[in-house]
Enzyme design. Sequence first.
Site, mmCIF file in Angstrom:
data_model
loop_
_atom_site.group_PDB
_atom_site.id
_atom_site.type_symbol
_atom_site.label_atom_id
_atom_site.label_comp_id
_atom_site.label_asym_id
_atom_site.label_seq_id
_atom_site.Cartn_x
_atom_site.Cartn_y
_atom_site.Cartn_z
ATOM 1 N N CYS A 103 -11.853 10.472 1.174
ATOM 2 C CA CYS A 103 -10.952 9.331 1.015
ATOM 3 C C CYS A 103 -10.408 8.999 2.398
ATOM 4 O O CYS A 103 -9.768 9.835 3.028
ATOM 5 C CB CYS A 103 -9.825 9.727 0.053
ATOM 6 N N CYS A 110 1.178 0.583 6.064
ATOM 7 C CA CYS A 110 0.749 -0.444 5.119
ATOM 8 C C CYS A 110 1.906 -1.408 4.927
ATOM 9 O O CYS A 110 3.059 -1.009 4.966
ATOM 10 C CB CYS A 110 0.406 0.222 3.777
ATOM 11 N N CYS A 117 4.396 4.160 -3.835
ATOM 12 C CA CYS A 117 3.425 4.661 -2.859
ATOM 13 C C CYS A 117 4.093 5.025 -1.538
ATOM 14 O O CYS A 117 4.860 4.239 -0.977
ATOM 15 C CB CYS A 117 2.351 3.599 -2.634
HETATM 16 N N1 SAH Z 1 -4.129 -0.403 -0.787
HETATM 17 C C1 SAH Z 1 -5.218 -0.036 -1.629
HETATM 18 C C2 SAH Z 1 -5.797 1.339 -1.347
HETATM 19 C C3 SAH Z 1 -4.840 2.467 -1.082
HETATM 20 S S1 SAH Z 1 -3.908 3.086 -2.431
HETATM 21 C C4 SAH Z 1 -4.835 -0.163 -3.077
HETATM 22 O O1 SAH Z 1 -3.677 -0.468 -3.350
HETATM 23 O O2 SAH Z 1 -5.684 -0.007 -3.930
HETATM 24 C C5 SAH Z 1 -5.063 3.992 -3.387
HETATM 25 C C6 SAH Z 1 -4.640 4.176 -4.830
HETATM 26 O O3 SAH Z 1 -3.572 5.125 -4.969
HETATM 27 C C7 SAH Z 1 -4.113 2.878 -5.448
HETATM 28 O O4 SAH Z 1 -4.634 2.723 -6.742
HETATM 29 C C8 SAH Z 1 -2.627 3.130 -5.487
HETATM 30 O O5 SAH Z 1 -2.004 2.294 -6.376
HETATM 31 C C9 SAH Z 1 -2.579 4.602 -5.824
HETATM 32 N N2 SAH Z 1 -1.290 5.246 -5.590
HETATM 33 C C10 SAH Z 1 -0.418 5.027 -4.604
HETATM 34 N N3 SAH Z 1 0.673 5.814 -4.739
HETATM 35 C C11 SAH Z 1 0.469 6.556 -5.838
HETATM 36 C C12 SAH Z 1 1.245 7.542 -6.503
HETATM 37 N N4 SAH Z 1 2.446 7.934 -6.061
HETATM 38 N N5 SAH Z 1 0.705 8.088 -7.616
HETATM 39 C C13 SAH Z 1 -0.524 7.701 -8.074
HETATM 40 N N6 SAH Z 1 -1.274 6.775 -7.497
HETATM 41 C C14 SAH Z 1 -0.785 6.198 -6.395
#
Ligand code: SAH
Length: 355
Positions: A103, A110, A117
């Site tokens: 990954c 961001c 997140c």
């Molecule tokens: N910006 C992109 C890719 C990075 S995030 C996106 O939003 O898809 C990758 C994945 O992790 C996304 O599905 C995001 O929503 C998820 N994610 C982020 N924080 C998280 C958390 N605390 N618990 C579970 N999933 C999370």
Amino acid sequence: MIEFLDLTIEQAKEALNDAGFPRYKANQILDWVYKKEVYQFEDMTNISKKDAQILVDLFSIRLPKVALEQKSKDGTTKYLMELADGNMVECVLMDYSYGTSICISSQAGCRMNCSFCASGKDGLERNLTPGEMTGQIISAGRYSGRKIARVVVMGTGEPFDNYSNFINFLELATSPEGLGIGQRRITVSTCGIVPAIYEFADYDSQVNLSISLHETLDEERSSIMPVNRKYPISELMKACRYYIKKTNRRISFEYALIPGKNDSREDALRLAQLLKGMLCYVNIIPVNRIDGFDYRGNPTENTRMFYDILGNHDIHVTVRRELGNDIDAACGQLRRSHADKVRNRNQHGKGQGTK
Ligand code: SAH
């Protein structure tokens, strides 16, 4: 100075041609870099000293350096990597039955600022270049000695907010003269930057697309994902349908179950309704708890109910395996905890003088 790893294969051939290297020499140099993993022009044995000097004067080759390695009990390995300018990014190796998956991050920080997140908490530092994205794959592979079978662009950052670099990264990662990773072995995840989804549909590759959905009502989605104010669910779904029609590829919708927020029976039914008849599947993710984002309840309680309701509506559904919880492996947490440590160190260091 041109960073060689940031050039696509075609761009590299052009730059080498401009520097006076014939096609076969350019191919040899690319072979040294992407197949033999030799990153010093002086070490390329079929390149003369004089030519090596020309190359050294024109190009740098700087891979991300592993600054920290953390291994989880389940085999998940997280790397904090230092870029040439000192910025830190993280990437994670995970073991699955089909092999090792990585990954990678697409930005340092961001600017999407999703509430759950960790990656967006300090805003965007800068975009990563194509070579910094492939560099994470190369460096993690070299450091771990593991062969990387799959790539997901789901680390820190929003790849579709860094679209042209991301596309050049794809060219490098999938080109047989680059890393040679099959398009179907790569997945990109977006929070829903609608214009980029259309562009990506027209790019018409076999790369997998994943959409971070997490909510089915605009008001609710906007409250945890600010991007939804600009690109509401109806427009997002329209773009997704266009993508499916254009590429004939299945989309994966990510849905992180946040207890008490988006995990009720009604939520599951609405999700089933929203995705009815679409070429897609849903990936249910037990939300990872991060600092400053609180919820009550047990994250796993409603997973089964979601699984069943979606299944009963003929929607393919998977539940993401939780990996690396013991090492801050989730979602920007390591980069943040590292930044906190550096901040603390700097604060404590103040006024103490240096020796
Ligand atoms: N910006 C992109 C890719 C990075 S995030 C996106 O939003 O898809 C990758 C994945 O992790 C996304 O599905 C995001 O929503 C998820 N994610 C982020 N924080 C998280 C958390 N605390 N618990 C579970 N999933 C999370």
